[in-house]
Design an enzyme around this catalytic site. Structure first.
Site, PDB file in Angstrom:
ATOM      1  N   GLY A  41       0.796  -1.235   0.000  1.00 31.68           N
ATOM      2  CA  GLY A  41       0.000   0.000   0.000  1.00 31.68           C
ATOM      3  C   GLY A  41       0.819   1.270   0.000  1.00 31.68           C
ATOM      4  N   GLY A 117      13.864  -4.556  -4.128  1.00 32.09           N
ATOM      5  CA  GLY A 117      14.047  -4.851  -5.547  1.00 32.09           C
ATOM      6  C   GLY A 117      15.175  -4.017  -6.127  1.00 32.09           C
ATOM      7  N   THR A 146       8.606   3.355  -6.853  1.00 35.62           N
ATOM      8  CA  THR A 146       9.162   3.347  -5.499  1.00 35.62           C
ATOM      9  C   THR A 146       8.853   4.625  -4.717  1.00 35.62           C
ATOM     10  OG1 THR A 146      11.243   4.036  -6.502  1.00 35.62           O
ATOM     11  CG2 THR A 146      11.014   1.691  -5.999  1.00 35.62           C
ATOM     12  N   ILE A 187       0.245  18.875   3.825  1.00 30.41           N
ATOM     13  CA  ILE A 187       0.455  17.936   4.935  1.00 30.41           C
ATOM     14  C   ILE A 187       0.564  18.694   6.263  1.00 30.41           C
ATOM     15  CG2 ILE A 187       2.098  16.243   5.879  1.00 30.41           C
ATOM     16  CD1 ILE A 187       2.548  15.285   2.973  1.00 30.41           C
ATOM     17  N   ASP A 316       5.106   9.177  -7.582  1.00 25.18           N
ATOM     18  CA  ASP A 316       5.917  10.214  -6.932  1.00 25.18           C
ATOM     19  C   ASP A 316       7.358  10.231  -7.425  1.00 25.18           C
ATOM     20  OD1 ASP A 316       3.714  10.836  -5.429  1.00 25.18           O
ATOM     21  OD2 ASP A 316       4.637  10.495  -3.473  1.00 25.18           O
ATOM     22  N   MET A 322       2.748  15.170  -6.367  1.00 19.43           N
ATOM     23  CA  MET A 322       2.919  13.926  -5.592  1.00 19.43           C
ATOM     24  C   MET A 322       1.579  13.586  -4.950  1.00 19.43           C
ATOM     25  SD  MET A 322       6.630  14.250  -3.867  1.00 19.43           S
ATOM     26  CE  MET A 322       8.105  13.809  -4.757  1.00 19.43           C
ATOM     27  N   HIS A 448     -32.394  18.654  -4.532  1.00 22.41           N
ATOM     28  CA  HIS A 448     -32.579  19.743  -3.572  1.00 22.41           C
ATOM     29  C   HIS A 448     -33.087  19.177  -2.261  1.00 22.41           C
ATOM     30  CE1 HIS A 448     -33.525  23.672  -1.957  1.00 22.41           C
ATOM     31  NE2 HIS A 448     -34.716  23.198  -1.608  1.00 22.41           N
TER      32      HIS A 448
HETATM   33  C1  LIG Z   1       0.861  12.486   5.537  1.00 23.28           C
HETATM   34  C2  LIG Z   1       0.546  12.329   4.082  1.00 23.28           C
HETATM   35  C3  LIG Z   1      -0.741  12.529   3.626  1.00 23.28           C
HETATM   36  C4  LIG Z   1      -1.048  12.365   2.281  1.00 23.28           C
HETATM   37  N1  LIG Z   1      -2.327  12.571   1.885  1.00 23.28           N
HETATM   38  C5  LIG Z   1      -2.643  12.425   0.580  1.00 23.28           C
HETATM   39  C6  LIG Z   1      -3.991  12.588   0.160  1.00 23.28           C
HETATM   40  O1  LIG Z   1      -4.891  12.851   0.965  1.00 23.28           O
HETATM   41  N2  LIG Z   1      -4.274  12.414  -1.153  1.00 23.28           N
HETATM   42  C7  LIG Z   1      -3.292  12.112  -2.072  1.00 23.28           C
HETATM   43  O2  LIG Z   1      -3.602  11.979  -3.259  1.00 23.28           O
HETATM   44  N3  LIG Z   1      -2.008  11.953  -1.701  1.00 23.28           N
HETATM   45  C8  LIG Z   1      -1.667  12.098  -0.392  1.00 23.28           C
HETATM   46  N4  LIG Z   1      -0.373  11.892  -0.007  1.00 23.28           N
HETATM   47  C9  LIG Z   1       0.636  11.564  -1.048  1.00 23.28           C
HETATM   48  C10 LIG Z   1       0.547  10.071  -1.448  1.00 23.28           C
HETATM   49  O3  LIG Z   1       0.735   9.275  -0.311  1.00 23.28           O
HETATM   50  C11 LIG Z   1       1.590   9.755  -2.501  1.00 23.28           C
HETATM   51  O4  LIG Z   1       1.457  10.650  -3.583  1.00 23.28           O
HETATM   52  C12 LIG Z   1       1.425   8.336  -3.043  1.00 23.28           C
HETATM   53  O5  LIG Z   1       1.536   7.396  -2.006  1.00 23.28           O
HETATM   54  C13 LIG Z   1       2.481   8.045  -4.120  1.00 23.28           C
HETATM   55  O6  LIG Z   1       2.287   6.763  -4.599  1.00 23.28           O
HETATM   56  P1  LIG Z   1       3.467   5.917  -5.258  1.00 23.28           P
HETATM   57  O7  LIG Z   1       2.855   4.619  -5.653  1.00 23.28           O
HETATM   58  O8  LIG Z   1       4.168   6.709  -6.269  1.00 23.28           O
HETATM   59  O9  LIG Z   1       4.545   5.680  -4.080  1.00 23.28           O
HETATM   60  P2  LIG Z   1       4.452   5.244  -2.561  1.00 23.28           P
HETATM   61  O10 LIG Z   1       3.070   5.252  -2.049  1.00 23.28           O
HETATM   62  O11 LIG Z   1       5.455   6.071  -1.838  1.00 23.28           O
HETATM   63  O12 LIG Z   1       4.907   3.723  -2.580  1.00 23.28           O
HETATM   64  C14 LIG Z   1       6.203   3.331  -2.909  1.00 23.28           C
HETATM   65  C15 LIG Z   1       6.440   1.939  -2.366  1.00 23.28           C
HETATM   66  O13 LIG Z   1       7.649   1.431  -2.914  1.00 23.28           O
HETATM   67  C16 LIG Z   1       8.341   0.690  -1.930  1.00 23.28           C
HETATM   68  N5  LIG Z   1       9.746   0.627  -2.341  1.00 23.28           N
HETATM   69  C17 LIG Z   1      10.631   1.647  -2.471  1.00 23.28           C
HETATM   70  N6  LIG Z   1      11.820   1.204  -2.927  1.00 23.28           N
HETATM   71  C18 LIG Z   1      11.678  -0.139  -3.093  1.00 23.28           C
HETATM   72  C19 LIG Z   1      12.541  -1.160  -3.561  1.00 23.28           C
HETATM   73  N7  LIG Z   1      13.785  -0.911  -3.997  1.00 23.28           N
HETATM   74  N8  LIG Z   1      12.071  -2.433  -3.569  1.00 23.28           N
HETATM   75  C20 LIG Z   1      10.801  -2.720  -3.167  1.00 23.28           C
HETATM   76  N9  LIG Z   1       9.947  -1.781  -2.728  1.00 23.28           N
HETATM   77  C21 LIG Z   1      10.375  -0.513  -2.708  1.00 23.28           C
HETATM   78  C22 LIG Z   1       8.101   1.500  -0.670  1.00 23.28           C
HETATM   79  O14 LIG Z   1       8.335   0.711   0.487  1.00 23.28           O
HETATM   80  C23 LIG Z   1       6.628   1.871  -0.855  1.00 23.28           C
HETATM   81  O15 LIG Z   1       5.790   0.904  -0.299  1.00 23.28           O
HETATM   82  C24 LIG Z   1      -0.035  12.016   1.346  1.00 23.28           C
HETATM   83  C25 LIG Z   1       1.278  11.791   1.790  1.00 23.28           C
HETATM   84  C26 LIG Z   1       1.565  11.940   3.138  1.00 23.28           C
HETATM   85  C27 LIG Z   1       2.971  11.687   3.606  1.00 23.28           C
END
Ligand SMILES: Cc1cc2nc3c(=O)[nH]c(=O)nc-3n(C[C@H](O)[C@H](O)[C@H](O)COP(=O)(O)OP(=O)(O)OC[C@H]3O[C@@H](n4cnc5c(N)ncnc54)[C@H](O)[C@@H]3O)c2cc1C
Length: 469
Positions: A41, A117, A146, A187, A316, A322, A448
Site C-alpha cells: 500500500g 528490488g 518506489t 500535509i 511520486d 505527488m 434539492h
Molecule cells: C501524511 C501524508 C498525507 C497524504 N495525503 C494524501 C492525500 O490525501 N491524497 C493524495 O492523493 N495523496 C496524499 N499523499 C501523497 C501520497 O501518499 C503519494 O502521492 C502516493 O503514495 C504516491 O504513490 P506511489 O505509488 O508513487 O509511491 P508510494 O506510495 O510512496 O509507494 C512506494 C512503495 O515502494 C516501496 N519501495 C521503495 N523502494 C523499493 C525497492 N527498492 N524495492 C521494493 N519496494 C520498494 C516503498 O516501500 C513503498 O511501499 C499524502 C502523503 C503523506 C505523507
C-alpha cells in the site's frame, strides 16, 4: 538463485504499483510486484492519505462535540479525549486496507515478492528478502513505482518524538501543549489541524508569504481565516535557521525575511512538513544510467519509459504532483500502453485537496494561471451561506468558484472551499473530462437540498444567472 519470468514487474506497492499491477493482470499480463516493507500500500495506505484522513475525521468529531453540537440543541455533560482509542481506530483502518491489498493480489493472480528490488539490468530484478535470500525475476517491462520519502532539514533531524515527520505526527502518544509546524503546505495544514483540534496550540511557520501559493488566492484566504478562528497561528515569509533540542522542549531560531528581524520560538513538538523527495535508493537506476533531474525525479517519455528501454517509472518518482490518484492513473496508463492499448493521463484535470475544515478542493487553472496563459475567462462564484443544506449542516463558510473560457464557455477551472469540498469537486472534474461548459453544469439536475447545488449556482453565476443568493 531461482529465475521466474513475467510480462511485467512493478517495484513498489503504493497506489501507483498496486493499482497498475491489478490493471496489468486484468489485461492478461503475467504480473509480479516487489515490496520492501512489511505491508503493501506504500506511503498512501500506511503513513499518508489514509491514516491522516482517519485522524482528521476523528479529531473533527471531537471538535464538533465540543463546539458545535450545542448549536443543534445537543448538550453533552463532558467531552473527553481517548487518544489511544483514536490512534487505535486509525491503525485498524490501515491494517484492514493493507490486508485488503494482499487479497486483491491473490484474487488477480499477481505474484507478490517481499524484499528490496534492484534492477540488475534491463529485464532483470533481483529481490533481496530480509533474511538475505535472493530471488531473480525476469520481465520485458519493469515499472519503477518506489514513490517518495520525507525531506529532512539539516538542522532539524527527525527523532520522531520532539522533531517529527508526518509519520511521527500520525502517532504522537500525547497531545502536545505547543506544536510548531514548519511548512504551511497540505500535509502541514492537515496534521496541524488534527493536533489543534485535539487541544495543541499550533503555530505554522511558512517560507512563502501565504498558504499554498499555487492554489486559488481567494480560496486560501478563506481557509486561513477559518483556521485562525480555530486557534491556529501563522508566521509567513519566515525562515527557520537553527534548532536546539532540550529534554522537554525544542527552540527554533527564525528570521523574518521581510524585516530581517531574528527571533526564537519554542514548543514541545515540531512537525517538519517541508516536502517530500523521490525515492530510488538501492533500485540500481544510477548504475544503469537512467536519467534523473536535479531533484532526483526519474525522467520518462510520453509512454512512461526512461532512457533505458524496458525500464519505466510512475507516481511520486517522476515529475508532477505527488498525489495518490496521479500515481494510480499513471500505473493504469503505462500497462494499458504495454498491452497495446491507448493509456492516457489527463494532467489538466488532476484534483488537489486539502482535508482541513473547511476543505479546499481545486482542479484546472486558477485565475492567475489563466491570465498568464492569456486565456479570456469568466468567473462564477457562489457562497455556501446561501445554500439550504449548508445551513442545515451548520457549515456555511466558503464558496464555489468556476472559471470558464469566454470563447467557448468550456470549464477551465474549479475551486472550492467549504464543507465536503473534496466530494463536491467530482462533478466539475467529470464535466472538464468531457469538455463540458458551465452551461452544461447549470442545466444538469441537482437534487434539492444538497451542497452540490452550490456548484450548480456557481455555474449559473458564470452567466450571471445565479438564483439562490
Ligand atoms: C501524511 C501524508 C498525507 C497524504 N495525503 C494524501 C492525500 O490525501 N491524497 C493524495 O492523493 N495523496 C496524499 N499523499 C501523497 C501520497 O501518499 C503519494 O502521492 C502516493 O503514495 C504516491 O504513490 P506511489 O505509488 O508513487 O509511491 P508510494 O506510495 O510512496 O509507494 C512506494 C512503495 O515502494 C516501496 N519501495 C521503495 N523502494 C523499493 C525497492 N527498492 N524495492 C521494493 N519496494 C520498494 C516503498 O516501500 C513503498 O511501499 C499524502 C502523503 C503523506 C505523507
Amino acid at each position: 538463485m531461482s529465475a521466474l519470468s513475467f510480462d511485467v514487474i512493478f517495484v513498489g506497492s503504493g497506489p501507483g504499483g498496486y493499482v497498475g499491477a491489478i490493471r496489468a493482470a486484468q489485461l492478461g499480463l503475467k504480473t509480479a510486484i516487489v515490496e520492501k516493507d512489511k505491508t503493501f500500500g506504500g506511503t498512501c495506505l500506511n503513513v499518508g492519505c489514509i491514516p491522516s484522513k482517519a485522524l482528521l475525521e476523528s479529531s473533527e468529531l471531537f471538535s464538533m462535540a465540543q463546539h458545535d453540537f450545542s448549536n443543534h440543541g445537543v448538550k453533552l455533560q463532558q467531552v473527553q479525549l481517548d487518544l489511544a482509542a483514536m490512534l487505535g481506530r486509525k491503525d485498524k483502518i490501515v491494517k484492514d486496507l493493507t490486508q485488503g491489498i494482499s487479497f486483491l493480489f491473490k484474487k488477480n493472480k499477481i505474484e507478490a515478492f517481499r524484499g528490496v528490488g534492484k534492477i540488475i539490468k534491463a529485464g532483470t530484478v533481483e529481490v533481496t528478502a530480509d533474511d538475505g535470500t535472493k530471488t531473480s525475476l525476469q520481465a520485458k517491462s519493469i515499472i519503477c513505482a518506489t514513490g517518495s520519502v520525507v525531506t529532512e532539514l539539516p538542522f532539524l533531524k527527525f527523532d520522531e518524538k520532539r522533531i517529527v515527520s508526518s509519520t511521527g505526527a500520525l502517532s504522537l502518544e500525547s497531545v502536545p501543549k505547543k506544536m510548531i509546524v514548519v511548512g504551511g503546505g497540505v500535509i502541514g495544514l492537515e496534521l496541524g489541524s488534527v493536533w489543534a483540534r485535539l487541544g495543541a496550540e499550533v503555530t505554522v511557520i511558512e517560507f512563502a508569504d501565504r498558504l499554498c501559493p499555487v492554489m486559488d488566492k481567494g480560496v486560501m484566504s478563506v481557509l486561513q481565516r477559518s483556521l485562525t478562528k480555530q486557534g491556529m497561528k501563522f508566521m509567513f515569509s519566515t525562515k527557520v535557521t537553527a534548532s536546539k533540542v532540550e529534554k522537554n522542549e525544542v527552540t527554533l531560531e527564525f528570521e523574518d525575511m521581510k524585516s530581517n528581524l531574528k527571533g526564537t520560538i519554542s514548543a514541545d513538538v515540531v512537525l517538519v512538513a517541508t516536502g517530500r523527495k523521490p525515492f530510488s535508493s538501492g533500485l540500481g537506476l544510477e548504475e544503469l544510467g537512467v536519467q534523473m533531474d536535479k531533484m532526483g525525479r526519474v525522467l520518462v517519455d510520453d509512454h512512461f519509459q526512461t532512457n533505458v528501454p524496458g525500464i519505466y517509472a510512475i507516481g511520486d518518482l517522476i515529475p508532477g504532483p505527488m498525489l495518490a490518484h496521479k500515481a494510480e492513473e499513471e500505473g493504469v496508463a503505462v500497462v494499458e500502453m504495454l498491452a497495446g492499448g491507448a493509456g492516457h493521463v489527463n494532467y489538466g484535470t488532476v484534483p488537489s485537496v486539502i482535508y482541513t475544515f473547511p476543505e479546499v478542493a481545486s482542479v484546472g487553472l486558477t485565475e492567475e494561471q489563466a491570465k498568464e496563459q492569456g486565456i479570456p475567462y469568466a468567473v462564477g462564484s457562489f457562497p455556501f451561506a446561501a445554500n439550504g443544506r449548508a445551513k442545515a449542516l451548520g457549515f456555511t463558510d466558503g464558496h464555489v468558484k468556476i472559471l470558464a473560457d469566454t470563447r467557448s464557455d468550456k470549464i477551465i477551472g474549479g475551486h472550492i472551499v467549504g464543507p465536503r469540498a473534496s466530494e463536491l469537486l467530482g462533478e466539475i472534474i467529470v464535466a472538464m473530462e468531457f469538455g463540458g461548459s458551465s452551461e452544461d453544469l447549470a442545466r444538469t439536475f441537482h437534487a434539492h437540498p444538497t451542497l452540490n447545488e452550490v456548484v450548480r449556482e456557481a455555474a449559473l453565476a458564470v452567466d450571471k444567472r445565479a438564483r439562490q443568493a
